[in-house]
Design a protein around this motif. Structure first.
Motif, PDB file in Angstrom:
ATOM      1  N   GLY A   1       2.326   9.749  -5.609  1.00 51.02           N
ATOM      2  CA  GLY A   1       3.430  10.216  -6.427  1.00 51.02           C
ATOM      3  C   GLY A   1       4.750   9.525  -6.143  1.00 51.02           C
ATOM      4  N   ALA A   2       4.736   8.538  -5.265  1.00 51.92           N
ATOM      5  CA  ALA A   2       5.975   7.827  -4.952  1.00 51.92           C
ATOM      6  C   ALA A   2       6.497   7.102  -6.181  1.00 51.92           C
ATOM      7  CB  ALA A   2       5.733   6.830  -3.823  1.00 51.92           C
ATOM      8  N   GLN A   3       7.806   7.123  -6.357  1.00 52.86           N
ATOM      9  CA  GLN A   3       8.406   6.401  -7.475  1.00 52.86           C
ATOM     10  C   GLN A   3       8.562   4.927  -7.090  1.00 52.86           C
ATOM     11  OE1 GLN A   3      11.690   8.339  -9.285  1.00 52.86           O
ATOM     12  NE2 GLN A   3      12.255   6.621 -10.598  1.00 52.86           N
ATOM     13  N   VAL A   4       8.302   4.042  -8.040  1.00 53.44           N
ATOM     14  CA  VAL A   4       8.435   2.598  -7.820  1.00 53.44           C
ATOM     15  C   VAL A   4       9.450   2.049  -8.811  1.00 53.44           C
ATOM     16  CG1 VAL A   4       7.282   0.361  -7.819  1.00 53.44           C
ATOM     17  CG2 VAL A   4       6.068   2.391  -6.985  1.00 53.44           C
ATOM     18  N   VAL A   5      10.427   1.322  -8.296  1.00 56.47           N
ATOM     19  CA  VAL A   5      11.434   0.673  -9.140  1.00 56.47           C
ATOM     20  C   VAL A   5      11.414  -0.815  -8.837  1.00 56.47           C
ATOM     21  CG1 VAL A   5      13.875   0.539  -9.776  1.00 56.47           C
ATOM     22  CG2 VAL A   5      12.872   2.745  -9.097  1.00 56.47           C
ATOM     23  N   LYS A   6      11.377  -1.630  -9.881  1.00 49.43           N
ATOM     24  CA  LYS A   6      11.382  -3.080  -9.711  1.00 49.43           C
ATOM     25  C   LYS A   6      12.753  -3.635 -10.085  1.00 49.43           C
ATOM     26  CE  LYS A   6       6.440  -3.773 -10.612  1.00 49.43           C
ATOM     27  NZ  LYS A   6       5.441  -4.494 -11.429  1.00 49.43           N
ATOM     28  N   LEU A   7      13.333  -4.403  -9.159  1.00 48.19           N
ATOM     29  CA  LEU A   7      14.580  -5.100  -9.431  1.00 48.19           C
ATOM     30  C   LEU A   7      14.242  -6.562  -9.685  1.00 48.19           C
ATOM     31  CD1 LEU A   7      16.956  -3.655  -6.662  1.00 48.19           C
ATOM     32  CD2 LEU A   7      16.503  -2.766  -8.955  1.00 48.19           C
ATOM     33  N   VAL A   8      14.423  -7.028 -10.908  1.00 46.80           N
ATOM     34  CA  VAL A   8      14.045  -8.398 -11.258  1.00 46.80           C
ATOM     35  C   VAL A   8      15.196  -9.183 -11.889  1.00 46.80           C
ATOM     36  CG1 VAL A   8      11.600  -7.863 -11.541  1.00 46.80           C
ATOM     37  CG2 VAL A   8      13.153  -7.634 -13.500  1.00 46.80           C
ATOM     38  N   ARG A   9      16.346  -8.546 -12.086  1.00 49.47           N
ATOM     39  CA  ARG A   9      17.487  -9.267 -12.666  1.00 49.47           C
ATOM     40  C   ARG A   9      18.182 -10.046 -11.550  1.00 49.47           C
ATOM     41  NH1 ARG A   9      19.878  -5.347 -17.371  1.00 49.47           N
ATOM     42  NH2 ARG A   9      18.249  -3.745 -17.292  1.00 49.47           N
ATOM     43  N   ASP A  10      18.075 -11.353 -11.623  1.00 44.70           N
ATOM     44  CA  ASP A  10      18.628 -12.213 -10.583  1.00 44.70           C
ATOM     45  C   ASP A  10      20.081 -12.549 -10.903  1.00 44.70           C
ATOM     46  OD1 ASP A  10      19.391 -14.568  -9.095  1.00 44.70           O
ATOM     47  OD2 ASP A  10      17.289 -14.815  -8.562  1.00 44.70           O
ATOM     48  N   TYR A  11      20.992 -12.038 -10.074  1.00 46.56           N
ATOM     49  CA  TYR A  11      22.422 -12.277 -10.267  1.00 46.56           C
ATOM     50  C   TYR A  11      22.927 -13.440  -9.412  1.00 46.56           C
ATOM     51  CZ  TYR A  11      22.260  -7.703 -12.467  1.00 46.56           C
ATOM     52  OH  TYR A  11      21.951  -6.653 -13.296  1.00 46.56           O
ATOM     53  N   ARG A  12      22.080 -13.977  -8.590  1.00 40.52           N
ATOM     54  CA  ARG A  12      22.501 -15.020  -7.666  1.00 40.52           C
ATOM     55  C   ARG A  12      22.429 -16.406  -8.275  1.00 40.52           C
ATOM     56  NH1 ARG A  12      18.818 -15.127  -2.700  1.00 40.52           N
ATOM     57  NH2 ARG A  12      20.038 -13.292  -2.152  1.00 40.52           N
ATOM     58  N   SER A  13      21.312 -16.738  -8.895  1.00 40.19           N
ATOM     59  CA  SER A  13      21.015 -18.126  -9.241  1.00 40.19           C
ATOM     60  C   SER A  13      21.056 -18.395 -10.741  1.00 40.19           C
ATOM     61  CB  SER A  13      19.631 -18.506  -8.700  1.00 40.19           C
ATOM     62  OG  SER A  13      19.530 -18.259  -7.315  1.00 40.19           O
ATOM     63  N   THR A  14      21.267 -19.654 -11.076  1.00 37.59           N
ATOM     64  CA  THR A  14      21.255 -20.088 -12.477  1.00 37.59           C
ATOM     65  C   THR A  14      19.837 -20.015 -13.035  1.00 37.59           C
ATOM     66  OG1 THR A  14      20.828 -22.398 -11.895  1.00 37.59           O
ATOM     67  CG2 THR A  14      23.140 -21.695 -12.021  1.00 37.59           C
ATOM     68  N   PRO A  15      19.689 -20.022 -14.365  1.00 36.53           N
ATOM     69  CA  PRO A  15      18.336 -20.015 -14.952  1.00 36.53           C
ATOM     70  C   PRO A  15      17.482 -21.185 -14.478  1.00 36.53           C
ATOM     71  CG  PRO A  15      19.977 -19.525 -16.630  1.00 36.53           C
ATOM     72  CD  PRO A  15      20.738 -19.901 -15.397  1.00 36.53           C
ATOM     73  N   GLN A  16      18.108 -22.329 -14.216  1.00 32.87           N
ATOM     74  CA  GLN A  16      17.344 -23.493 -13.763  1.00 32.87           C
ATOM     75  C   GLN A  16      16.740 -23.253 -12.380  1.00 32.87           C
ATOM     76  OE1 GLN A  16      20.291 -23.548 -15.227  1.00 32.87           O
ATOM     77  NE2 GLN A  16      20.002 -24.830 -17.036  1.00 32.87           N
ATOM     78  N   VAL A  17      17.507 -22.656 -11.473  1.00 34.41           N
ATOM     79  CA  VAL A  17      17.000 -22.354 -10.133  1.00 34.41           C
ATOM     80  C   VAL A  17      15.945 -21.260 -10.211  1.00 34.41           C
ATOM     81  CG1 VAL A  17      17.608 -21.473  -7.849  1.00 34.41           C
ATOM     82  CG2 VAL A  17      19.125 -23.101  -8.995  1.00 34.41           C
ATOM     83  N   VAL A  18      16.209 -20.234 -11.006  1.00 35.73           N
ATOM     84  CA  VAL A  18      15.256 -19.129 -11.152  1.00 35.73           C
ATOM     85  C   VAL A  18      13.936 -19.632 -11.726  1.00 35.73           C
ATOM     86  CG1 VAL A  18      14.791 -16.995 -12.408  1.00 35.73           C
ATOM     87  CG2 VAL A  18      17.008 -17.335 -11.318  1.00 35.73           C
TER      88      VAL A  18
ATOM     89  N   ASP B   1       0.810  -1.223   0.000  1.00 35.52           N
ATOM     90  CA  ASP B   1       0.000   0.000   0.000  1.00 35.52           C
ATOM     91  C   ASP B   1       0.843   1.274   0.000  1.00 35.52           C
ATOM     92  OD1 ASP B   1      -2.263  -1.511  -0.014  1.00 35.52           O
ATOM     93  OD2 ASP B   1      -2.692  -1.314   2.124  1.00 35.52           O
ATOM     94  N   PHE B   2       2.141   1.147  -0.225  1.00 36.61           N
ATOM     95  CA  PHE B   2       3.036   2.302  -0.104  1.00 36.61           C
ATOM     96  C   PHE B   2       2.632   3.435  -1.039  1.00 36.61           C
ATOM     97  CE2 PHE B   2       6.954   4.702  -0.902  1.00 36.61           C
ATOM     98  CZ  PHE B   2       7.420   4.902   0.396  1.00 36.61           C
ATOM     99  N   THR B   3       2.317   3.107  -2.285  1.00 36.57           N
ATOM    100  CA  THR B   3       1.981   4.170  -3.241  1.00 36.57           C
ATOM    101  C   THR B   3       0.630   4.805  -2.956  1.00 36.57           C
ATOM    102  OG1 THR B   3       1.124   2.479  -4.759  1.00 36.57           O
ATOM    103  CG2 THR B   3       3.403   3.206  -5.077  1.00 36.57           C
ATOM    104  N   LYS B   4      -0.234   4.099  -2.230  1.00 37.52           N
ATOM    105  CA  LYS B   4      -1.509   4.710  -1.831  1.00 37.52           C
ATOM    106  C   LYS B   4      -1.281   5.737  -0.731  1.00 37.52           C
ATOM    107  CE  LYS B   4      -4.210   0.548  -2.881  1.00 37.52           C
ATOM    108  NZ  LYS B   4      -5.075  -0.524  -2.307  1.00 37.52           N
TER     109      LYS B   4
END
Length: 718
Positions: free
Chosen positions: A295-312, A288-291
């Motif tokens: 006007g709050a900015q939202v950024v999504k981090l979705v690039r997974d640098y930890r795991s292999t494609p199989q784990v992801v 509910d943060f944007t509610k």
């Protein structure tokens, strides 16, 4: 645009250029989304960060960039998170980025510091003593009410009281608010309320406060004393909250009071990793943060640098399976659309799914597979076995010990409380006062050599190996800090200061040894190889998760477990609890979407070693043909009351050899080989390493370590 403080760069153009280069260096190496986070320095910011996407990197670089550009004054920034270890790691990163003056603390640590400072003027007198553990006071409260309780009941009541307090409930309000919750220790809610009330009275009588009181009292002072609130708000101008999906109503209230009417807040979290709702945590504040902050900015981090494609892929599939279920809307208040991770690493092995006949076989197979990974060069410290309840650890401790594989139990003795670590810190302090700073890592090695450190690990297991591993962890930390901070600035004095700070925060360095941990305690950690064990109905999801909300949380818990793995992921379950028992267990419903489509949900078997036993029926005695009921019987292949077939001379020679080995290595004899294993060896009379390695209880490491000696005794027991 980044706002600079007045006069910045006034010394000259060269200084301005140098500052700009330093600012840019802070942003270098960040991906596009991380860079957006790091360069958005003002206003409300919500960072939705999936597992392994570099959220800590993004927010620490954001703080450092804000300090370097002059937007932030270091002492006016407060970063809060949920564990002392995470806060210590954040402080270390900020220091390395040149923002060492920033405060990074847990909610409790930040509140306690404020409470200690403001208590004399707001309340008067000394601050009450802090209760470390509630158990004793709760037990006494129950006795005063003539209630009978055991240790488990006291633990459950303590957890319920903590939930009530972080939910800002008084004993009187608790009963109505807790309606529908499971009854702790089988007690009705009125009884729990009475114990809660007696506990609070007892604390008042003895001038004590607990950890929840630290937050509650700080909130009360900030609400009632405008002067104190104004002082705190003038001190801290910018706030960062990590793991925001785990905030409780009480922590949110404290955060609101710190902020006042300001909007300088950055929150970071992932609703798919909400696994502490039983403690009062809720992801609702994140969702509910944007509610709340228009006007709050939202950024999504979705690039997974930890795991292999199989784990992801396994992690994404687990959550998407829930999203497609028909009852999604019925429980919409507890489920949000998950972030879909995008793997950035190169491909790795597919996850392994293993069904075993019983818990003991599952533990043995897990130990065998770990032995294979160790032989392939994977470090023991980069391997973890994760389970749903702490009671599951014993079988894996025994299996690893039998295989000669070292392990560390997360939640066991704290690293900085170990004797060898305390002695090391004393000696390093003395050296820091008298010696120079030439080649600090070598100085650390020289100092620790007097305590038993060597460059080569001892072959011993037990106490000798554990001591060496503790000292080796300190050496490894010295190497790491020398590399990250640079030889020019890394001194022996700064190393000692780092150790003292870590000791205060219980932020232990990496210790060699397979980690055994519950899924909850694994949050925030990662390993190259993760074994998720006990994945059967009743354990995952746990049997008392009897609502959609509870099952959703169990799914998120498994998601957290999967995303701890970088490369190797193994998921296993057993069809029976005890050897020879009825195969009535079913694999977890969560595995339906994860296992290969070509495998039947109930019949899939992963190829495995003999220790996992592919037979669906009990193992039979080779003498009388009766079922073998214990692990020792199955190991030797016959009932204990059936006549042995080994030669007494051979067996006694093996026992004498084992005793000598145990004394030399300063370990219990069973760590070398159990009696059952010696009997199996004596009866089988193996003539080659292959025959010896085929016996239960003989892992790869033990075969390499003791194989020649054992075969020598078999061939010539005299």
């Amino acid at each position: 645009m980044v706002r600079r403080t007045p006069g910045r760069g006034a010394v000259g153009g060269a200084s301005l250029v140098s500052g700009a280069l330093l600012e840019e260096s802070i942003l270098n190496g960040l991906d596009e989304e991380q860079r957006t986070v790091a360069s958005t320095l003002t206003g409300p910011l919500c960072v939705l960060a999936g597992a392994g996407t570099g959220k800590t990197r993004a927010i620490t670089h954001r703080i450092a960039y804000g300090v370097q550009t002059g937007v932030y004054t270091p002492q006016q920034v407060l970063a809060v998170t949920f564990t002392a270890r995470a806060a210590a790691e954040m402080r270390t990163r900020l220091r390395d980025l040149g923002a060492g003056g920033v405060q990074a603390r847990t909610f409790h640590a930040a509140a306690l510091r404020q409470l200690q400072y403001f208590w004399p003027q707001a309340v008067g007198g000394p601050l009450p003593a802090l209760v470390d553990h509630k158990a004793q006071l709760i037990a006494e409260s129950a006795r005063r009410l003539r209630l009978s309780t055991d240790r488990a009941a006291i633990r459950d009541v303590a957890a319920e009281i903590e939930w009530a307090k972080v939910s800002m409930l008084t004993p009187d309000a608790y009963v109505a608010a807790a309606a529908g919750r499971s009854e702790p220790a089988g007690m009705d809610l009125i009884t729990v309320s009475r114990i809660f009330s007696a506990y609070e009275d007892l604390k008042i009588d003895r001038n004590l406060i607990d950890f929840e009181d630290v937050l509650l009292t700080t909130v009360a002072i900030l609400e009632e004393d405008e002067k104190v609130a104004a002082t705190v708000r003038s001190q801290y101008r910018h706030f960062v909250v990590d793991e925001y999906q785990d905030v409780s109503p009480l922590q949110q209230r404290l955060l609101d009071l710190w902020l006042g009417e300001r909007r300088e807040l950055c929150v970071v979290g992932d609703a798919s990793q909400t696994i502490y709702s039983f403690t009062g945590a809720t992801s609702r504040h994140l969702l509910d943060f944007t509610k709340r902050y228009q006007g709050a900015q939202v950024v999504k981090l979705v690039r997974d640098y930890r795991s292999t494609p199989q784990v992801v892929r396994a992690a994404n599939t687990l959550l998407s399976a829930r999203s497609s279920e028909a009852d999604r809307r019925a429980a919409g208040t507890t489920w949000s659309e998950p972030l879909e991770l995008i793997a950035q690493r190169s491909a790795g092995p597919e996850p392994v799914f293993t069904e075993c006949t019983d818990d003991e076989a599952e533990a043995a197979e897990c130990a065998r597979r770990i032995g294979v990974l160790l032989d392939q060069g994977v470090k023991a410290s980069e391997i973890a076995i994760l389970y749903r309840t702490n009671g599951q650890s014993e079988a894996y401790e025994q299996a690893l010990a039998s295989a000669g594989i070292g392990y560390q139990l997360r939640g066991g003795e704290r690293f900085f409380q170990r004797r060898e670590v305390r002695d090391a810190l004393l000696q390093l302090r003395a050296a820091a006062r008298t010696e120079g700073n030439d080649d600090v890592p070598q100085q650390v090695r020289d100092v620790l050599a007097s305590l038993g450190y060597t460059s080569v690990a001892p072959q011993n297991s037990g106490a000798v190996r554990e001591k060496w591993e503790s000292l080796a962890a300190l050496v490894g930390l010295a190497d790491e800090l020398n590399r990250t901070r640079g030889p020019e600035s890394f001194t022996l004095q700064s190393f000692v200061a780092e150790l003292e700070e870590r000791a205060a925060a219980q932020h232990a360095p990496t210790v060699q040894g397979v980690t055994l941990a519950s899924l909850h305690s694994a949050k925030g950690l990662e390993w190259d190889a993760v074994f998720l064990v006990g994945l059967s109905e009743g354990l995952m999801p746990i049997s008392f998760a009897d609502t959609q909300e509870g099952i959703d949380e169990e799914r998120r818990l498994l998601y957290v477990g999967i995303t701890r793995a970088r490369i190797h992921l193994s998921m296993s379950w057993s069809t029976s609890r005890s050897p020879g028992g009825r195969a009535s267990r079913k694999p977890s419903r969560f595995l339906d979407a994860l296992r290969p489509a070509t495998a039947g949900k109930a019949s899939f078997r992963q190829p495995r070693a003999k220790s996992a036993r592919t037979s669906t029926g009990p193992v039979m005695c080779r003498v009388c043909a009766r079922p073998l009921l214990t692990g020792s019987e199955r190991k030797i292949g016959r009932c204990t009351d059936c006549p042995p077939s080994y030669e007494e001379e051979t067996f006694e020679a093996l026992r004498a050899w084992r005793l000598t080995e145990a004394r030399e290595k300063d370990v219990p004899a069973f760590v070398i080989f159990t009696d059952a294993t010696l009997v199996a060896i004596a009866e089988a009379k193996p003539r080659s390493a292959e025959e010896l390695g085929a016996l239960a209880g003989i892992g790869t490491s033990k075969l390499e370590r003791y194989g020649d000696a054992v075969l020598g005794i078999i061939n010539d027991p005299a």
